[in-house]
Design a protein around this motif. Structure first.
Motif, PDB file in Angstrom:
ATOM      1  N   ARG A 194       4.519   3.341  38.153  1.00 27.67           N
ATOM      2  CA  ARG A 194       5.936   3.019  38.182  1.00 27.67           C
ATOM      3  C   ARG A 194       6.511   3.546  39.499  1.00 27.67           C
ATOM      4  NH1 ARG A 194       5.152  -0.067  34.770  1.00 27.67           N
ATOM      5  NH2 ARG A 194       6.255  -0.442  32.807  1.00 27.67           N
ATOM      6  N   PHE A 195       7.397   2.735  40.098  1.00 34.54           N
ATOM      7  CA  PHE A 195       7.983   3.078  41.384  1.00 34.54           C
ATOM      8  C   PHE A 195       9.499   3.046  41.279  1.00 34.54           C
ATOM      9  CE2 PHE A 195       3.828   1.162  42.084  1.00 34.54           C
ATOM     10  CZ  PHE A 195       3.215   2.127  42.881  1.00 34.54           C
ATOM     11  N   TRP A 196      10.126   4.195  41.546  1.00 35.85           N
ATOM     12  CA  TRP A 196      11.577   4.308  41.524  1.00 35.85           C
ATOM     13  C   TRP A 196      12.082   4.463  42.947  1.00 35.85           C
ATOM     14  CZ3 TRP A 196      13.390   8.134  37.097  1.00 35.85           C
ATOM     15  CH2 TRP A 196      13.025   7.601  35.856  1.00 35.85           C
ATOM     16  N   GLU A 197      13.010   3.610  43.362  1.00 39.63           N
ATOM     17  CA  GLU A 197      13.699   3.724  44.641  1.00 39.63           C
ATOM     18  C   GLU A 197      15.169   3.986  44.340  1.00 39.63           C
ATOM     19  OE1 GLU A 197      10.687   0.538  46.867  1.00 39.63           O
ATOM     20  OE2 GLU A 197      12.865   0.202  46.918  1.00 39.63           O
ATOM     21  N   VAL A 198      15.727   5.041  44.914  1.00 40.03           N
ATOM     22  CA  VAL A 198      17.024   5.541  44.470  1.00 40.03           C
ATOM     23  C   VAL A 198      18.072   5.333  45.560  1.00 40.03           C
ATOM     24  CG1 VAL A 198      18.237   7.472  43.407  1.00 40.03           C
ATOM     25  CG2 VAL A 198      15.742   7.298  43.190  1.00 40.03           C
ATOM     26  N   ALA A 199      19.109   4.583  45.244  1.00 44.28           N
ATOM     27  CA  ALA A 199      20.185   4.327  46.196  1.00 44.28           C
ATOM     28  C   ALA A 199      20.965   5.607  46.487  1.00 44.28           C
ATOM     29  CB  ALA A 199      21.123   3.253  45.641  1.00 44.28           C
ATOM     30  N   GLY A 200      21.374   5.748  47.743  1.00 44.84           N
ATOM     31  CA  GLY A 200      22.233   6.861  48.122  1.00 44.84           C
ATOM     32  C   GLY A 200      21.524   8.182  48.315  1.00 44.84           C
ATOM     33  N   THR A 201      20.214   8.159  48.492  1.00 48.95           N
ATOM     34  CA  THR A 201      19.454   9.409  48.567  1.00 48.95           C
ATOM     35  C   THR A 201      18.720   9.556  49.886  1.00 48.95           C
ATOM     36  OG1 THR A 201      17.547   8.371  47.492  1.00 48.95           O
ATOM     37  CG2 THR A 201      19.126   9.519  46.068  1.00 48.95           C
ATOM     38  N   ALA A 202      18.456  10.811  50.245  1.00 48.74           N
ATOM     39  CA  ALA A 202      17.726  11.141  51.466  1.00 48.74           C
ATOM     40  C   ALA A 202      16.505  11.980  51.120  1.00 48.74           C
ATOM     41  CB  ALA A 202      18.626  11.903  52.441  1.00 48.74           C
ATOM     42  N   HIS A 203      15.559  12.012  52.058  1.00 53.71           N
ATOM     43  CA  HIS A 203      14.312  12.762  51.880  1.00 53.71           C
ATOM     44  C   HIS A 203      14.596  14.237  51.572  1.00 53.71           C
ATOM     45  CE1 HIS A 203       9.946  13.286  52.622  1.00 53.71           C
ATOM     46  NE2 HIS A 203      10.283  14.449  53.150  1.00 53.71           N
ATOM     47  N   ALA A 204      15.579  14.786  52.234  1.00 52.68           N
ATOM     48  CA  ALA A 204      16.102  16.124  51.922  1.00 52.68           C
ATOM     49  C   ALA A 204      17.614  16.008  51.887  1.00 52.68           C
ATOM     50  CB  ALA A 204      15.659  17.148  52.967  1.00 52.68           C
ATOM     51  N   ALA A 207      23.874  16.463  63.608  1.00 52.81           N
ATOM     52  CA  ALA A 207      24.919  15.760  64.341  1.00 52.81           C
ATOM     53  C   ALA A 207      25.971  15.169  63.415  1.00 52.81           C
ATOM     54  CB  ALA A 207      24.297  14.665  65.196  1.00 52.81           C
ATOM     55  N   ALA A 208      25.583  14.839  62.203  1.00 52.50           N
ATOM     56  CA  ALA A 208      26.504  14.223  61.242  1.00 52.50           C
ATOM     57  C   ALA A 208      26.387  14.951  59.907  1.00 52.50           C
ATOM     58  CB  ALA A 208      26.169  12.744  61.066  1.00 52.50           C
ATOM     59  N   PRO A 209      27.403  14.851  59.050  1.00 57.90           N
ATOM     60  CA  PRO A 209      27.313  15.468  57.714  1.00 57.90           C
ATOM     61  C   PRO A 209      26.092  14.960  56.954  1.00 57.90           C
ATOM     62  CG  PRO A 209      29.566  14.809  58.176  1.00 57.90           C
ATOM     63  CD  PRO A 209      28.732  14.239  59.282  1.00 57.90           C
ATOM     64  N   ILE A 210      25.405  15.858  56.270  1.00 56.01           N
ATOM     65  CA  ILE A 210      24.155  15.515  55.594  1.00 56.01           C
ATOM     66  C   ILE A 210      24.419  14.876  54.230  1.00 56.01           C
ATOM     67  CG2 ILE A 210      22.909  17.342  56.795  1.00 56.01           C
ATOM     68  CD1 ILE A 210      22.979  18.988  54.209  1.00 56.01           C
ATOM     69  N   SER A 240      23.771   7.918  52.434  1.00 54.02           N
ATOM     70  CA  SER A 240      22.663   7.218  53.069  1.00 54.02           C
ATOM     71  C   SER A 240      21.513   8.170  53.347  1.00 54.02           C
ATOM     72  CB  SER A 240      23.129   6.586  54.385  1.00 54.02           C
ATOM     73  OG  SER A 240      22.045   5.983  55.078  1.00 54.02           O
ATOM     74  N   GLY A 241      20.311   7.604  53.381  1.00 54.79           N
ATOM     75  CA  GLY A 241      19.143   8.347  53.819  1.00 54.79           C
ATOM     76  C   GLY A 241      18.903   8.222  55.302  1.00 54.79           C
ATOM     77  N   LEU A 242      19.808   7.536  55.997  1.00 55.40           N
ATOM     78  CA  LEU A 242      19.670   7.264  57.423  1.00 55.40           C
ATOM     79  C   LEU A 242      20.888   7.798  58.175  1.00 55.40           C
ATOM     80  CD1 LEU A 242      18.561   3.530  57.047  1.00 55.40           C
ATOM     81  CD2 LEU A 242      17.100   5.568  57.066  1.00 55.40           C
ATOM     82  N   SER A 291      18.835  15.914  67.396  1.00 55.47           N
ATOM     83  CA  SER A 291      17.423  16.227  67.607  1.00 55.47           C
ATOM     84  C   SER A 291      16.983  17.506  66.907  1.00 55.47           C
ATOM     85  CB  SER A 291      17.137  16.364  69.113  1.00 55.47           C
ATOM     86  OG  SER A 291      17.948  17.386  69.679  1.00 55.47           O
ATOM     87  N   ALA A 292      17.893  18.163  66.170  1.00 55.27           N
ATOM     88  CA  ALA A 292      17.526  19.400  65.481  1.00 55.27           C
ATOM     89  C   ALA A 292      16.395  19.136  64.495  1.00 55.27           C
ATOM     90  CB  ALA A 292      18.737  19.979  64.742  1.00 55.27           C
ATOM     91  N   GLN A 293      15.506  20.116  64.364  1.00 51.39           N
ATOM     92  CA  GLN A 293      14.328  19.968  63.509  1.00 51.39           C
ATOM     93  C   GLN A 293      14.722  19.571  62.093  1.00 51.39           C
ATOM     94  OE1 GLN A 293      12.142  23.571  62.767  1.00 51.39           O
ATOM     95  NE2 GLN A 293      10.193  22.488  62.518  1.00 51.39           N
ATOM     96  N   PHE A 294      14.057  18.553  61.571  1.00 52.33           N
ATOM     97  CA  PHE A 294      14.212  18.076  60.201  1.00 52.33           C
ATOM     98  C   PHE A 294      15.512  17.314  59.940  1.00 52.33           C
ATOM     99  CE2 PHE A 294      11.475  21.944  59.177  1.00 52.33           C
ATOM    100  CZ  PHE A 294      10.299  21.213  59.142  1.00 52.33           C
ATOM    101  N   CYS A 295      16.485  17.301  60.877  1.00 56.58           N
ATOM    102  CA  CYS A 295      17.767  16.652  60.577  1.00 56.58           C
ATOM    103  C   CYS A 295      17.601  15.187  60.202  1.00 56.58           C
ATOM    104  CB  CYS A 295      18.715  16.783  61.762  1.00 56.58           C
ATOM    105  SG  CYS A 295      19.663  18.331  61.775  1.00 56.58           S
ATOM    106  N   PHE A 296      16.668  14.486  60.833  1.00 59.10           N
ATOM    107  CA  PHE A 296      16.514  13.052  60.553  1.00 59.10           C
ATOM    108  C   PHE A 296      16.152  12.790  59.101  1.00 59.10           C
ATOM    109  CE2 PHE A 296      12.124  14.224  61.053  1.00 59.10           C
ATOM    110  CZ  PHE A 296      11.368  13.273  60.393  1.00 59.10           C
ATOM    111  N   LEU A 297      15.652  13.809  58.393  1.00 59.80           N
ATOM    112  CA  LEU A 297      15.281  13.660  56.993  1.00 59.80           C
ATOM    113  C   LEU A 297      16.462  13.837  56.039  1.00 59.80           C
ATOM    114  CD1 LEU A 297      11.953  15.719  56.984  1.00 59.80           C
ATOM    115  CD2 LEU A 297      12.175  13.227  57.029  1.00 59.80           C
ATOM    116  N   PHE A 298      17.603  14.310  56.548  1.00 54.35           N
ATOM    117  CA  PHE A 298      18.705  14.717  55.681  1.00 54.35           C
ATOM    118  C   PHE A 298      19.756  13.641  55.455  1.00 54.35           C
ATOM    119  CE2 PHE A 298      16.893  18.843  56.144  1.00 54.35           C
ATOM    120  CZ  PHE A 298      17.358  19.593  55.080  1.00 54.35           C
ATOM    121  N   GLY A 299      19.600  12.468  56.062  1.00 57.54           N
ATOM    122  CA  GLY A 299      20.551  11.407  55.807  1.00 57.54           C
ATOM    123  C   GLY A 299      21.971  11.789  56.167  1.00 57.54           C
ATOM    124  N   THR A 300      22.930  11.024  55.645  1.00 57.87           N
ATOM    125  CA  THR A 300      24.339  11.233  56.001  1.00 57.87           C
ATOM    126  C   THR A 300      25.257  11.005  54.807  1.00 57.87           C
ATOM    127  OG1 THR A 300      24.417   8.930  56.761  1.00 57.87           O
ATOM    128  CG2 THR A 300      24.085  10.620  58.443  1.00 57.87           C
TER     129      THR A 300
END
Length: 499
Positions: A308-318, A356-359, A428-430, A435-444
């Protein structure tokens, strides 16, 4: 707007829970548990402990509150044995149907951290074994942080395994006296070490679990640990049969190497799916970040009787919960109100770094609670979770994929929660550009304007109605737990959103 309120009283929370539960029953939501599953057999490794000494405390990043305050206790054990690496006579394919064989062997000593109910009568018979995450260079327990409210209120036992060399080395460095005996031969052996941890839960339950008897042993991991669990499921579970089910959280489109330096290099393909002939249930939970930035979009596959595969709207990796909130969440309901606040006034990072942006301040942990319950029920009853839709994706003329967004900026499709269907922000997950470490994983998080909120919710009662309706629908779908729904509805009632 300010939604910060005093934590709800227990009586009011019980009343809200009763209302939500009734609504869900009217929508046809029922849950049940039943028969046990097959246990692994074989000669087990040596378990010693409980471990004491050194600085006197377990070295692990997890929750920070006193477990005794919620009726739990923590112990630590050493696990020692001889582990195998694995190899394959042919290159590993993208379909995950890998035929591997044991290769070299090496001795090891690692550790297990165990959290269980103080009262044996509260144990629900299920042990969750988490592959501890080492992305930050030390052992972290993200699945315990994300799902501990569900685990504690339902009486699970949880065990964190230092399966990888980085975690063992960091733990040993943090307390050289307590962990002097730890020794890890390298990550090529991590898969067999994880198998032996699962076996030890059954064979050494008298020691590790204080005499509790497990009915089901579930394997779980997030992020880098999910990359390794992907390889484990495709390559090692068919040999070891060590686990009764898997919860794979935020995997990528690829998987971890089967073997690596200093042992023989056995890489995996750039795109890896789960084998469709797995012998146990596998539930995968994916965020928006995982699909677009970690390549999971290329590895999508349809549900089967065992997948089973769940994809969750409005979520980020962290997100804000795992980084800032979850460690101190005792399950008293206060977090739900705080999260409404955070969607309207989101943080830009954690005490360790700023983005750079709110997580992302989204609802991932509520869905993870539901996933935890769904996997256990699936393993014990044989009834899989309901199928859920994928997130809707469109492709531009140059081939670039993008999510289809609604009028409020939230992704369409996927698992729905009140945070995206009765929104106060675009989640968003995007979107991180720093460029701070791991920030790209935290969405907005982008709060909706006052004008937009007024248009959506002309009165406070209208906001509560929409939020409660969406919450009840999610519980009926099995993607939010009733106890969490009570907290969510209580937070909406106590807010001043609308009007």
């Amino acid at each position: 707007m300010n939604t910060r309120q005093r934590p709800p009283t227990r009586s009011r929370r019980r009343a809200v829970l009763a209302v939500v539960t009734t609504a869900c029953l009217l929508l046809g939501f029922l849950g049940s548990l039943g028969a046990t599953s097959q246990a692994a057999t074989g000669v087990g490794p040596q378990v010693t402990g409980p471990v004491t000494g050194g600085n006197g405390a377990v070295v692990l990043q997890g929750t920070t509150f006193d477990l005794a305050s919620v009726g739990y206790t923590q112990s630590e054990f050493f696990l020692s044995g001889t582990a195998s690496s694995y190899t394959s006579a042919v290159p590993l394919g993208s379909d995950g149907r890998w035929d591997v064989t044991p290769a070299s062997t090496a001795p090891y000593t690692t550790r297990l951290v165990m959290n269980r109910p103080l009262n044996p009568a509260r144990f629900n018979g299920t042990v969750v074994v988490e592959w501890l995450n080492v992305s930050a260079g030390l052992d972290v327990s993200p699945e315990w942080i994300y799902t501990h409210n569900e685990l504690i209120r339902e009486g699970y036992a949880w065990i964190g395994v230092s399966a990888q060399a980085t975690g063992v080395a960091a733990t040993k460095a943090a307390d050289p006296v307590r962990y002097a005996s730890l020794s890890h031969p390298g990550d090529s052996y991590s898969y067999d070490i994880f198998s032996q941890a699962g076996q030890a839960v059954r064979d050494s339950a008298a020691t590790i679990l204080g005499g509790l008897h497990p009915r089901a042993v579930l394997a779980e991991g997030e992020s880098q640990s999910a990359f390794r669990l992907t390889t484990y499921i495709d390559a090692v579970q068919p040999l070891a049969h060590a686990y009764d089910g898997f919860l794979v959280h935020s995997r990528a489109g690829f998987a971890a190497a089967l073997s690596q330096a200093p042992q023989a290099d056995v890489p995996t393909p750039s795109v890896v799916q789960f084998r469709t002939d797995t012998d146990v249930p596998v539930l995968t939970v994916q965020t928006e970040t995982d699909l677009m930035l970690l390549g999971y979009l290329t590895a999508r596959q349809p549900d089967t009787t065992r997948l089973r595969f769940w994809e969750v709207a409005g979520t980020a990796h962290a997100d804000d919960y795992v980084a800032n909130v979850g460690a101190a969440d005792t399950g008293d309901g206060a977090v739900a109100a705080g999260e409404l606040d955070a969607m309207l006034d989101p943080p830009t990072g954690t005490p360790g770094f700023s983005c750079a942006a709110p997580i992302n301040t989204g609802p991932a942990h509520y869905v993870m609670d539901a996933a935890q319950h769904a996997l256990r029920s699936w393993v014990l009853t044989g009834i899989p979770p309901a199928k859920t839709p994928q997130l809707q994706v469109t492709t531009s003329s140059d081939g670039t994929p993008a999510f289809v967004l609604d009028a409020n900026g939230n992704a369409t499709g996927g698992i729905r929660t009140p945070a995206v269907d009765a929104p106060v922000a675009a989640l968003s997950g995007l979107g991180q550009t720093g460029s701070a470490q791991f920030c790209f994983l935290f969405g907005t998080t982008t709060p909706l304007t006052s004008a937009r909120l007024a248009a959506l919710y002309p009165t406070h009662a209208e906001f509560v109605r929409q939020w409660a309706t969406r919450t009840a629908a999610a519980v009926a779908a099995g993607t939010i737990r009733p106890a969490d729904a009570a907290d969510l509805v209580e937070a909406a009632v106590r807010s001043d959103i609308g009007g």
